[in-house]
Structure formats: C-alpha cells, structure tokens
Design an enzyme around this catalytic site. Structure first.
Site, mmCIF file in Angstrom:
data_model
loop_
_atom_site.group_PDB
_atom_site.id
_atom_site.type_symbol
_atom_site.label_atom_id
_atom_site.label_comp_id
_atom_site.label_asym_id
_atom_site.label_seq_id
_atom_site.Cartn_x
_atom_site.Cartn_y
_atom_site.Cartn_z
ATOM 1 N N LYS A 153 -0.382 1.639 8.694
ATOM 2 C CA LYS A 153 -1.662 1.337 9.371
ATOM 3 C C LYS A 153 -1.565 0.145 10.474
ATOM 4 O O LYS A 153 -0.703 -0.558 10.378
ATOM 5 C CB LYS A 153 -2.805 1.119 8.254
ATOM 6 C CG LYS A 153 -2.852 2.164 7.400
ATOM 7 C CD LYS A 153 -4.144 1.951 6.325
ATOM 8 C CE LYS A 153 -4.349 3.116 5.400
ATOM 9 N NZ LYS A 153 -5.501 2.829 4.644
ATOM 10 N N ARG A 209 3.484 6.398 -4.300
ATOM 11 C CA ARG A 209 2.333 5.780 -4.594
ATOM 12 C C ARG A 209 2.363 4.614 -5.527
ATOM 13 O O ARG A 209 1.492 3.761 -5.315
ATOM 14 C CB ARG A 209 1.492 6.765 -5.205
ATOM 15 C CG ARG A 209 0.701 8.055 -4.544
ATOM 16 C CD ARG A 209 -0.176 7.560 -3.680
ATOM 17 N NE ARG A 209 -1.445 6.832 -4.103
ATOM 18 C CZ ARG A 209 -2.702 6.887 -3.198
ATOM 19 N NH1 ARG A 209 -2.912 7.268 -2.147
ATOM 20 N NH2 ARG A 209 -3.744 6.321 -3.737
ATOM 21 N N THR A 269 -5.504 1.383 -4.211
ATOM 22 C CA THR A 269 -6.492 1.377 -2.914
ATOM 23 C C THR A 269 -6.793 -0.015 -2.760
ATOM 24 O O THR A 269 -6.853 -0.676 -1.671
ATOM 25 C CB THR A 269 -7.579 2.270 -3.049
ATOM 26 O OG1 THR A 269 -7.014 3.703 -3.295
ATOM 27 C CG2 THR A 269 -8.237 2.390 -1.587
ATOM 28 N N HIS A 289 -0.856 4.093 4.321
ATOM 29 C CA HIS A 289 -1.493 5.191 3.726
ATOM 30 C C HIS A 289 -0.382 6.041 2.868
ATOM 31 O O HIS A 289 0.775 5.920 3.525
ATOM 32 C CB HIS A 289 -2.068 6.279 4.748
ATOM 33 C CG HIS A 289 -2.109 7.493 4.200
ATOM 34 N ND1 HIS A 289 -3.256 7.915 3.441
ATOM 35 C CD2 HIS A 289 -1.400 8.631 4.555
ATOM 36 C CE1 HIS A 289 -3.169 9.242 3.137
ATOM 37 N NE2 HIS A 289 -1.986 9.784 3.561
HETATM 38 P P1 GDP Z 1 -5.860 5.807 -0.801
HETATM 39 O O1 GDP Z 1 -5.181 6.975 -0.950
HETATM 40 O O2 GDP Z 1 -5.170 4.799 -1.746
HETATM 41 O O3 GDP Z 1 -5.539 5.167 0.757
HETATM 42 O O4 GDP Z 1 -7.558 5.719 -0.685
HETATM 43 P P2 GDP Z 1 -8.482 6.878 -0.200
HETATM 44 O O5 GDP Z 1 -7.845 8.079 0.155
HETATM 45 O O6 GDP Z 1 -9.420 6.874 -1.492
HETATM 46 O O7 GDP Z 1 -9.278 6.010 0.808
HETATM 47 C C1 GDP Z 1 -8.810 5.957 2.303
HETATM 48 C C2 GDP Z 1 -8.726 4.768 2.855
HETATM 49 O O8 GDP Z 1 -10.207 4.170 3.065
HETATM 50 C C3 GDP Z 1 -8.455 3.336 1.941
HETATM 51 O O9 GDP Z 1 -6.969 3.236 2.004
HETATM 52 C C4 GDP Z 1 -9.257 2.220 2.760
HETATM 53 O O10 GDP Z 1 -8.641 1.883 3.687
HETATM 54 C C5 GDP Z 1 -10.470 2.782 3.108
HETATM 55 N N1 GDP Z 1 -11.517 3.024 1.705
HETATM 56 C C6 GDP Z 1 -11.292 3.594 0.502
HETATM 57 N N2 GDP Z 1 -12.438 3.344 -0.330
HETATM 58 C C7 GDP Z 1 -13.407 2.063 0.427
HETATM 59 C C8 GDP Z 1 -14.343 1.431 0.083
HETATM 60 O O11 GDP Z 1 -14.900 1.712 -1.142
HETATM 61 N N3 GDP Z 1 -14.841 0.664 0.789
HETATM 62 C C9 GDP Z 1 -14.195 0.283 2.299
HETATM 63 N N4 GDP Z 1 -14.696 -0.529 2.928
HETATM 64 N N5 GDP Z 1 -12.751 1.088 2.495
HETATM 65 C C10 GDP Z 1 -12.709 1.926 1.521
HETATM 66 MG MG MG Z 2 -5.960 8.838 -0.240
#
Ligand code: GDP
Ligand code: MG
Length: 202
Positions: A14, A120, A126, A160
């Site tokens: 990112k 992962r 996350t 990501h």
């Molecule tokens: P990942 O697969 O671990 O990247 O997580 P997700 O697919 O659930 O979410 C995508 C991206 O959104 C994350 O990597 C974070 O940058 C952002 N994000 C996810 N959940 C939150 C949240 O609750 N609050 C905020 N501010 N950002 C979030």
């Molecule tokens: Mg994701």
C-alpha cells in the site's frame, strides 16, 4: 488438477508501505520463505479500481464491518459508526479508496504451496495493534481501529493480501493481464518440493 505448489496469491504494497521504505523488507520476507514472485509492478491505482477490488467479494462489506464491530464489542465498547456492518464498511471504504489511490502501490503475484495462507500468516491480522509480533503488520506499524476511526481514515497496515484462493484468483485478474504474470521454474523449487528432475534439468 493443479499441484499445491502452483497456488497463487495477490499482495499489494500500500502507499504507506512504499513511503515507509519497507518494500525490500516485505519482498524479502516472501522470498526467504520460498515463495516465487510471478508478477510485480508499481502503479497509481484509480479510486474506482480500488473500490472494485474490495467489492469483488459480495460478502466483503458484511465481513469487514462485522470484524470492526466485534473489535469494539470485545472491549465492551460500541462502534462509533453504529452496529450495521454494511454502514460501517461504507465509511471505511470511502477512506480506503482515497488512501489506496493517494500514491504508488506495488501489486505482486506470489506462487508456492499454500501461498494464500502462508502470506496471510506473514502479513498478520488487519489491525496492527493486535497483529502478532513477527508479522509484517505486527513488526512495522502501530495503528489501531480506534485511532484510525477517530481520525476518520483507513487503518494504516502497509500491505493487502488475498483472504482465500477464490479471492486471490479474482484479484489477480483484477490487477494483472495474463501477459504480466510469468510462469517459470525457479531453481530452488528443486529443493523445496523435492523435484530432483528439476535440479538435474530433466
Ligand atoms: P485485510 O484483508 O486484513 O486487509 O482487511 P479487510 O479486507 O477487512 O479490510 C480492508 C482494509 O480496510 C484494511 O486493510 C484496512 O486498511 C481498512 N479497514 C478495515 N477495517 C477497518 C476499520 O474498522 N476501520 C478503519 N479505519 N479501517 C479499516
Ligand atoms: Mg481483505
């Protein structure tokens, strides 16, 4: 039937990963575990392309909102954006789109046995506050849901990584053309997968 060693996953370094000069550190971790880089480029992503990436999985809005709401519940607090997961994700997605389009990103396709789960595991969960030590998100960044939500921005977590094999297949097609992904044999596959014909060049 494909052999397990042919599993592929997508990662995207990112904008904060690029700006923090952690590109080499992150790629090094994938290389040293034995994964093979089969696609890599640097680009500026359009906001619409980012939104389409995150919504490839129709369940992503629900899952992401639920994960965020649960992190507050586990601490006995209410989520600042309410308890509807789709609403919570909608607010996150707005910020995420801007963040991912704010500077160059590096999408990459990695291949190897159990590539999706292995990556992962190396990347970590996350929210950096609760990511395990030893993972990329646990070692190199210190953000949290509470701070990022209060500051109205996406969680800074450097990278990501695809969440499942099916997600990886869709995401690879979203970021790379077929010509941009290289099928080739890497010399270390001979040792990792006990492929002696490969070592002997047969
Ligand atoms: P990942 O697969 O671990 O990247 O997580 P997700 O697919 O659930 O979410 C995508 C991206 O959104 C994350 O990597 C974070 O940058 C952002 N994000 C996810 N959940 C939150 C949240 O609750 N609050 C905020 N501010 N950002 C979030
Ligand atoms: Mg994701």
């Amino acid at each position: 039937m494909t052999h397990p060693r042919q599993e592929r996953t997508l990662i995207i370094i990112k904008p904060d990963g690029v700006q923090r000069s952690l590109v080499g550190e992150m790629i090094g971790r994938f290389e040293r575990i034995g994964l093979k880089i089969v696609g890599m480029k640097m680009m500026l992503a359009a906001p619409d392309h980012v939104e389409a990436h995150y919504t490839l999985d129709p369940q992503w809005r629900v899952k992401t909102g639920e994960k965020s709401i649960k992190s507050y519940k586990d601490r006995g607090e209410n989520h600042p954006h309410g308890d509807d997961p789709v609403v919570v994700t909608g607010i996150i997605l707005d910020k995420l789109r801007d963040y991912m389009a704010s500077g160059p990103v590096i999408p990459m396709v990695l291949e190897g046995a159990h590539a999706v789960s292995i990556v992962r595991k190396l990347v970590g969960s996350t929210e950096p506050l609760s990511s395990d030590v030893g993972t990329i998100r646990g070692d190199f960044v210190l953000d949290s849901y509470t701070m990022s939500n209060d500051d109205e921005r996406a969680v800074r977590n450097l990278i990501h990584a695809s969440g499942s094999v099916a997600e990886a297949e869709q995401e690879i097609r979203h970021w790379f053309t077929e010509e941009e992904v290289a099928g080739y044999r890497h010399i270390q596959e001979g040792i990792i997968y006990d492929d002696l014909d490969h070592i002997l060049g047969k």
